[in-house]
Write a protein that holds these residues in place. Sequence first.
Motif, PDB file in Angstrom:
ATOM      1  N   ILE A  39       0.844  -1.199   0.000  1.00 51.76           N
ATOM      2  CA  ILE A  39       0.000   0.000   0.000  1.00 51.76           C
ATOM      3  C   ILE A  39       0.879   1.249   0.000  1.00 51.76           C
ATOM      4  CG2 ILE A  39      -1.636   1.347   1.378  1.00 51.76           C
ATOM      5  CD1 ILE A  39      -2.820  -1.435   2.251  1.00 51.76           C
ATOM      6  N   VAL A  40       1.901   1.261   0.850  1.00 54.37           N
ATOM      7  CA  VAL A  40       2.831   2.396   0.892  1.00 54.37           C
ATOM      8  C   VAL A  40       3.472   2.603  -0.476  1.00 54.37           C
ATOM      9  CG1 VAL A  40       5.038   3.186   1.841  1.00 54.37           C
ATOM     10  CG2 VAL A  40       3.291   2.255   3.365  1.00 54.37           C
ATOM     11  N   LEU A  41       3.920   1.526  -1.087  1.00 49.56           N
ATOM     12  CA  LEU A  41       4.538   1.610  -2.410  1.00 49.56           C
ATOM     13  C   LEU A  41       3.549   2.143  -3.441  1.00 49.56           C
ATOM     14  CD1 LEU A  41       7.177   0.942  -3.946  1.00 49.56           C
ATOM     15  CD2 LEU A  41       6.155  -1.279  -4.469  1.00 49.56           C
ATOM     16  N   GLY A  42       2.298   1.715  -3.323  1.00 46.64           N
ATOM     17  CA  GLY A  42       1.263   2.183  -4.246  1.00 46.64           C
ATOM     18  C   GLY A  42       1.059   3.690  -4.185  1.00 46.64           C
ATOM     19  N   PHE A  43       1.269   4.282  -3.018  1.00 50.36           N
ATOM     20  CA  PHE A  43       1.166   5.736  -2.891  1.00 50.36           C
ATOM     21  C   PHE A  43       2.503   6.423  -3.155  1.00 50.36           C
ATOM     22  CE2 PHE A  43      -2.663   4.526  -0.600  1.00 50.36           C
ATOM     23  CZ  PHE A  43      -3.568   5.465  -1.069  1.00 50.36           C
ATOM     24  N   GLN A  44       3.593   5.753  -2.807  1.00 47.43           N
ATOM     25  CA  GLN A  44       4.915   6.364  -2.976  1.00 47.43           C
ATOM     26  C   GLN A  44       5.257   6.579  -4.445  1.00 47.43           C
ATOM     27  OE1 GLN A  44       8.178   4.157  -1.255  1.00 47.43           O
ATOM     28  NE2 GLN A  44       9.673   5.706  -1.811  1.00 47.43           N
ATOM     29  N   VAL A  45       4.930   5.629  -5.281  1.00 44.93           N
ATOM     30  CA  VAL A  45       5.313   5.728  -6.692  1.00 44.93           C
ATOM     31  C   VAL A  45       4.709   6.951  -7.374  1.00 44.93           C
ATOM     32  CG1 VAL A  45       5.111   4.605  -8.954  1.00 44.93           C
ATOM     33  CG2 VAL A  45       5.926   3.300  -6.979  1.00 44.93           C
ATOM     34  N   PRO A  46       3.400   7.178  -7.308  1.00 47.54           N
ATOM     35  CA  PRO A  46       2.904   8.372  -8.007  1.00 47.54           C
ATOM     36  C   PRO A  46       3.366   9.685  -7.367  1.00 47.54           C
ATOM     37  CG  PRO A  46       1.091   7.183  -6.961  1.00 47.54           C
ATOM     38  CD  PRO A  46       2.312   6.357  -6.787  1.00 47.54           C
ATOM     39  N   VAL A  47       3.417   9.737  -6.045  1.00 53.99           N
ATOM     40  CA  VAL A  47       3.820  10.985  -5.390  1.00 53.99           C
ATOM     41  C   VAL A  47       5.296  11.264  -5.621  1.00 53.99           C
ATOM     42  CG1 VAL A  47       4.079  12.146  -3.162  1.00 53.99           C
ATOM     43  CG2 VAL A  47       1.981  10.882  -3.672  1.00 53.99           C
ATOM     44  N   ASP A  48       6.141  10.271  -5.354  1.00 50.05           N
ATOM     45  CA  ASP A  48       7.583  10.452  -5.540  1.00 50.05           C
ATOM     46  C   ASP A  48       7.904  10.663  -7.022  1.00 50.05           C
ATOM     47  OD1 ASP A  48      10.240  10.654  -4.890  1.00 50.05           O
ATOM     48  OD2 ASP A  48      10.373   8.709  -3.925  1.00 50.05           O
ATOM     49  N   GLY A  49       7.184   9.969  -7.887  1.00 52.31           N
ATOM     50  CA  GLY A  49       7.394  10.149  -9.320  1.00 52.31           C
ATOM     51  C   GLY A  49       7.087  11.567  -9.762  1.00 52.31           C
TER      52      GLY A  49
END
Length: 116
Positions: A39-49
Amino acid sequence: MPEYTVFAVASVVVVVALELLWLRTGIFRQLQYWLAMAIVLGFQVPVDGWLTKLRDPIVLYAESEMTGVRVPWDIPVEDFAFGFSMVTLTMLLWLRAGPTRTPRTPAPDASAERTR
């Protein structure tokens, strides 16, 4: 020396060592942990990207301080290491602290009310 990379790798090593050698919560064997990380990765990718995209970056990195590997959407691979470390350490400390119990206040005694 690529300091950002060194610190990112060190953070992972320290957190994993804390779990395996001292805290021993067993978190790495729990499905809930890995689902939470997904779940964290699912949010991290678009935000960090969005923050690190090379064509119009909001956050700038000194390329000499990192590996230069960016996946996906120009996210420095070191960001994933730091994300893992921060979330995992928070979960480990939360588990180690244990559940907090609030003292229950006894319900008012109905018989005492009738005697007044």
